[in-house]
Write an enzyme that holds these catalytic residues in place. Structure first.
Site, PDB file in Angstrom:
ATOM      1  CG  ASP A 115      86.618 -21.659 -35.782  1.00  0.00           C
ATOM      2  OD1 ASP A 115      87.013 -22.813 -35.494  1.00  0.00           O
ATOM      3  OD2 ASP A 115      85.794 -21.430 -36.705  1.00  0.00           O
ATOM      4  CG  ASP A 144      84.121 -21.377 -42.315  1.00  0.00           C
ATOM      5  OD1 ASP A 144      85.265 -20.975 -42.040  1.00  0.00           O
ATOM      6  OD2 ASP A 144      83.843 -22.583 -42.479  1.00  0.00           O
TER       7      ASP A 144
HETATM    8  C1  GLA Z   1      85.881 -25.245 -41.022  1.00  0.00           C
HETATM    9  C2  GLA Z   1      84.923 -24.723 -39.967  1.00  0.00           C
HETATM   10  C3  GLA Z   1      85.505 -23.480 -39.273  1.00  0.00           C
HETATM   11  C4  GLA Z   1      86.938 -23.747 -38.785  1.00  0.00           C
HETATM   12  C5  GLA Z   1      87.789 -24.366 -39.890  1.00  0.00           C
HETATM   13  C6  GLA Z   1      89.141 -24.805 -39.406  1.00  0.00           C
HETATM   14  O1  GLA Z   1      85.997 -24.309 -42.069  1.00  0.00           O
HETATM   15  O2  GLA Z   1      83.675 -24.388 -40.540  1.00  0.00           O
HETATM   16  O3  GLA Z   1      84.667 -23.092 -38.213  1.00  0.00           O
HETATM   17  O4  GLA Z   1      86.927 -24.534 -37.631  1.00  0.00           O
HETATM   18  O5  GLA Z   1      87.155 -25.498 -40.472  1.00  0.00           O
HETATM   19  O6  GLA Z   1      89.894 -23.701 -39.017  1.00  0.00           O
END
Ligand code: GLA
Length: 395
Positions: A37, A178
């Site tokens: 992301d 997320d």
């Molecule tokens: C965490 C971060 C997300 C993403 C994931 C890995 O959950 O909050 O933004 O980068 O790690 O994919």
């Protein structure tokens, strides 16, 4: 659940509960597309049924008071001093959201809040995004009401502001996945999200005969934040060097697999080259996974999930013993067609696709073998994709 939560609310804050409202926002499981992301790449998460739900009542105290059903903690935020709560052990995520919304011109309305969280904390299922998005949705709804604005709250905006709060207020440099999944989730669907421009599509999770099983390793995610930021920096370094060949690339996602293979030796540091290789191939795997699901080829989807884990283990190096053991044991079970870590890594959860008739056997055997090898008793959740952040108006 509704009446029980309202009862607890009135025990803490008084009143008869008739003016108490409920808002909720879920955790998420990412099916594939990890550490992509913040590289402008693709992700494929689904919202969970486990959520952060709040009971809330507007007041005129000039304060936001917050309590939780599962913690003794209480905080009181003065709405004229929202910048001052960065160091709170508990409540800083909520304060960060209130602060960012205020900065963006939302009118912060005083209120009393009781949190009820069912997303396990620190397990890589985005309990913090759930806490943030429900706070943002509530405060934005109240702001609209105070200003006489009748349109619905823009949930993509809530995702962005929640991410901003986590970045600027809480000092965690996370991407958008997320908060987006928590805000925009939809029942029985996963979200295929392009993190470069936030365009997205819902993809039905037609898993006929199969279940999504989440395995919680119960391993605390130690050092996760510093390692996370280190990975981000390594990706940025790799991108800078690849730009010698592809000056138009704005993020690693802009580099195709072929371009990467042609030019990877421009990345001088071997570790940075491994990180970039993971990201470039992982983006490709997400595209292929979505295609496989649309074509009804669940086996291909499962194979891609497992390939994702191997890449996170060997190239991105964010798995660790517990996640690796859990995935290894999961794949030994007949009927498990794919398994991988989900979330940031360094502990937390795995996600596996398991034939419905094998789920009981999966949970007992993987659980037993995992405990034998690590000394930790894991937890399992059979997961269904749920809805995103919203006010809950009916029972
Ligand atoms: C965490 C971060 C997300 C993403 C994931 C890995 O959950 O909050 O933004 O980068 O790690 O994919």
């Amino acid at each position: 659940m509704r009446s029980e939560l309202i009862k607890k609310f009135t025990e803490i804050y008084g009143g008869d509960g008739s003016d108490v409202r409920l808002f909720s926002s879920p955790g998420r499981v990412n099916l594939i597309g990890e550490h992509t992301d913040y590289n402008g790449g693709f992700v494929f998460p689904a919202a969970l049924l486990q959520a952060s739900t709040i009971a809330v009542r507007k007041t005129d105290s000039g304060k936001i008071r917050i309590a939780a059903t599962d913690l003794p903690n209480r905080v009181e935020l003065d709405i004229t001093k929202l910048a001052d709560y960065k160091d709170l052990d508990w409540g800083n995520y909520q304060a960060g959201v209130a602060y960012v919304l205020q900065q963006e011109g939302y009118e912060i309305v005083s209120c009393d809040i009781l949190y009820h969280d069912t997303v396990p904390f620190g397990a890589g299922l985005s309990s913090s995004a759930a806490i943030e998005v429900v706070m943002a949705t509530t405060l934005a709804t109240f702001s609209n009401e105070a200003k006489g604005i009748s349109k619905a709250v823009d949930m993509i905006e809530m995702a962005k502001l929640s991410q901003k709060a986590e970045n600027v207020y809480c000092g965690v440099n996370c991407g958008i996945m997320d908060q987006f999944a928590s805000a925009m989730g939809r029942q029985n669907q996963a979200i295929f999200l392009d993190c470069k421009d936030l365009s997205f599509k819902y993809v039905p999770l037609n898993l006929t005969g199969y279940k999504i099983v989440i395995g919680n390793t119960k391993k605390k995610r130690s050092l996760a934040d510093s390692k996370y930021n280190e990975r981000r920096a390594q990706c940025e370094e790799a991108l800078e060097q690849l730009k010698i060949a592809y000056p138009e690339a704005e993020c690693l996602r802009d580099i195709t697999v072929e371009q990467f293979e042609d030019s990877k030796m421009l990345i001088q540091d071997e570790i940075c080259r491994m990180r970039a290789e993971h990201v470039v191939y992982e983006c490709d795997r997400v595209l292929n996974s979505v295609k496989a699901l649309n074509d009804g080829d669940l086996m291909a989807f499962g194979r891609m999930m497992t390939a994702s884990h191997i890449s996170l283990r060997d190239l991105y190096e964010v798995t660790g013993l517990n996640l690796d053991v859990m995935v290894e044991e999961s794949l030994k079970i007949d009927g498990c067609i794919g398994s991988r870590m989900t979330g940031a890594g360094f502990g937390g959860c795995t996600v596996s696709i398991v034939e419905e008739s094998a789920v009981d056997e999966f949970i007992s055997t993987v659980g037993k073998n995992y405990t034998e090898r690590t000394g930790i008793v894991p937890e399992f959740y059979i997961s269904e994709a749920g809805n995103g952040g919203r006010e809950i108006t009916a029972e």
